[in-house]
Design a protein around this motif. Structure first.
Motif, mmCIF file in Angstrom:
data_model
loop_
_atom_site.group_PDB
_atom_site.id
_atom_site.type_symbol
_atom_site.label_atom_id
_atom_site.label_comp_id
_atom_site.label_asym_id
_atom_site.label_seq_id
_atom_site.Cartn_x
_atom_site.Cartn_y
_atom_site.Cartn_z
ATOM 1 N N GLU A 29 -2.098 -4.472 0.424
ATOM 2 C CA GLU A 29 -0.823 -3.816 0.124
ATOM 3 C C GLU A 29 -0.612 -3.630 -1.365
ATOM 4 O OE1 GLU A 29 3.922 -4.807 -0.132
ATOM 5 O OE2 GLU A 29 2.646 -6.132 1.072
ATOM 6 N N PHE B 149 7.652 4.997 4.947
ATOM 7 C CA PHE B 149 7.872 3.553 4.877
ATOM 8 C C PHE B 149 7.423 3.000 3.527
ATOM 9 C CE2 PHE B 149 6.187 -0.759 5.705
ATOM 10 C CZ PHE B 149 7.326 -1.365 6.179
ATOM 11 N N PHE B 150 6.387 3.627 2.991
ATOM 12 C CA PHE B 150 5.886 3.254 1.665
ATOM 13 C C PHE B 150 6.982 3.328 0.614
ATOM 14 C CE2 PHE B 150 4.084 4.343 -2.451
ATOM 15 C CZ PHE B 150 2.994 3.507 -2.577
ATOM 16 N N SER C 26 -1.258 5.439 2.910
ATOM 17 C CA SER C 26 -1.270 5.139 4.337
ATOM 18 C C SER C 26 -1.862 3.767 4.619
ATOM 19 C CB SER C 26 -2.066 6.232 5.078
ATOM 20 O OG SER C 26 -2.011 6.032 6.464
ATOM 21 N N ASN D 219 0.416 0.896 3.616
ATOM 22 C CA ASN D 219 1.472 0.657 4.587
ATOM 23 C C ASN D 219 1.041 -0.329 5.658
ATOM 24 O OD1 ASN D 219 3.128 2.420 3.280
ATOM 25 N ND2 ASN D 219 3.022 4.037 4.803
ATOM 26 N N THR E 292 1.371 -3.858 4.441
ATOM 27 C CA THR E 292 2.769 -4.234 4.327
ATOM 28 C C THR E 292 3.372 -4.543 5.682
ATOM 29 O OG1 THR E 292 2.969 -2.784 2.417
ATOM 30 C CG2 THR E 292 5.005 -3.508 3.434
#
Length: 472
Positions: free
Chosen positions: A111, A234-235, A381, A384, A387
């Protein structure tokens, strides 16, 4: 059973481990969070999200923000209950056990490292665009990696080196620079909204969801639709977890960590929704969705070339706050893993200025290599996925800790924990299924490699490190 031995919350540091300087208070932490969250996501990835969801990218932002809000509340509880550096890795070691902690730590390496690389590539796009306004055109060979027709993204490599040097200078000095740049970033976004919002046209929102609300796979494995966009957007929301890595450098961690995590998340959600609404309302999404500097492009399309120049330059100046926050967090996670024996002990050394200079330099070298060679969308991507793994782990830690250690002192308690934590888990798992198949496969392969490293190298070193420290 040694696979699941747990690290006591008050476990002592290994002999000879240096002390990090406690110089941060809650305003520094809020600024660190905003600096980490508001960055590439809104300045660069808004175009990628709009390309995948159309105007419904607004819903994508709301969904991603809601899932992150649930995760943030879980982080706030664990950070206040276990005020130690290491973030989700440390919480997992204390609550879920060693092998789970290793997987989480290995995912955090993915991440944080890839976030730094992604932001560096995004910054490079804005910086190159800003130079063009002054008549300076850099060749593609030194502004893009091999996949985009270049050789190496030199600007991305240079900015990582600059931020790493600042971090090695000192935490207090880094926090002051970060605070100033965060203020500049917020002023820049306010300027964009002030210019773009009056140009809002309802017609630009039709059709609102041209690719549907689910996650639909198109040619090349790219997933479109509201959820497909939410998985990549979401990033744009995470970054608050970097605050939890500052526990050992915070003056009052039991109080200030929760304030920093929740305060920065609330502020950034409001900022994102306003900026995203101004962007998709001012211009049809197809005209800026493939741009590396979408906000500046929108302003130029509105005939505000001068304002676009200001926004582009300010973005290039302020975007490194994200680099600073995540490079800071990555180095602290590496530091704790080295203390626990998972990484070479020499990496845990702290400089005379109270900073982990050696591990910061090593981290910078690793992420600079990725940033110089790999395209932005691929990095974002995959970051993410790492994470999402960490967020699930922290939410599980809240539930397990509540059941196993109900008497644990928790200065902050997640409201409706048995609702919020499961929502965070389910939301993150759904977002993971919305990622591209190649991303999912790469993440699984990364963790398979991590488990191999654990059993061959790290497990034995961790066991040796435990002897003479404390019983698990």
């Amino acid at each position: 059973m040694s696979l699941f031995r747990r690290k006591p919350i008050d476990a002592p540091r290994p002999h000879g481990a240096g002390e990090l300087a406690r110089t941060l208070s809650w305003p520094h932490l809020v600024a660190l969070g905003i600096g980490a969250i508001v960055g590439t996501g809104i300045l660069t990835l808004i175009g990628v999200g709009a390309d995948r969801a159309g105007p419904a990218v607004l819903v994508s932002f709301a969904i991603a923000g809601a899932i992150c809000a649930c995760a943030a509340l879980c982080y706030a509880e664990m950070a206040s209950a276990i005020p130690a550096a290491g973030s989700a890795y440390t919480y997992s070691y204390a609550v879920l056990g060693e092998v789970i902690a290793w997987v989480v730590g290995w995912s955090l390496i993915l991440e944080y490292s890839l976030v730094v690389s992604t932001v560096a590539v995004g910054w490079s796009g804005y910086a190159v665009g800003a130079l063009k306004w002054f008549g300076i055109v850099l060749p593609t060979q030194i502004t893009a990696g091999p996949a985009l027709g270049g050789v190496v993204n030199v600007p991305a490599v240079l900015i990582i080196g600059l931020v790493a040097a600042l971090l090695m200078l000192g935490t207090r000095e880094s926090a002051r620079v970060n605070f100033a740049l965060v203020v500049l970033k917020l002023i820049t976004l306010a300027l964009f909204v002030a210019v773009a919002l009056p140009a809002f046209k309802g017609a630009n929102l039709h059709p609102f969801a041209p690719y549907g609300f689910g996650s639909q796979t198109a040619a090349g494995g790219v997933k479109y639709g509201v959820m497909g966009a939410a998985a990549i957007i979401f990033f744009a929301f995470y970054g608050f977890d970097a605050i939890s890595t500052a526990a050992e450098e915070t003056k009052r961690p039991e109080r200030d960590l929760a304030i920093g995590i929740i305060g920065s998340m609330v502020a950034c959600t409001a900022i994102y929704l306003v900026v995203a609404a101004a962007a998709v309302g001012a211009l049809p999404f197809t005209r800026f969705s493939d741009s590396t500097e979408p906000l500046a492009l929108i302003l130029r399309e509105l005939g505000q070339g001068g304002i676009a120049t200001i926004v582009g330059i300010a973005a290039a100046v302020a975007l490194p706050t994200v680099l600073l926050a995540f490079l800071y967090g990555q180095s602290r996670i590496f530091l704790v893993m080295a203390r626990d024996g998972f990484l070479p002990a020499g990496l845990a050394r702290v400089s005379a200025r109270g900073t982990p200079a050696r591990i910061t330099a090593l981290t910078a070298v690793l992420v600079a290599i990725v940033a110089g060679l790999v395209p932005l969308d691929v990095i974002a991507s995959l970051a993410n996925a790492g994470t999402l793994c960490a967020f699930v782990a922290v939410a599980v830690c809240v539930l397990v800790s509540r059941r196993r250690d109900p008497g644990l002192h928790r200065p902050f308690r997640t409201p409706a924990a048995w609702i919020v934590a499961p929502l965070a888990i389910l939301g993150c798992l759904y977002l993971f299924t919305s990622l591209q198949a190649v991303t999912q496969i790469a993440f699984i392969a990364w963790n398979a490699l991590g488990l191999l490293v654990y059993f061959i190298y790290a497990r034995g070193r961790a066991s040796a490190a435990l002897q003479g420290r404390s019983r698990f």
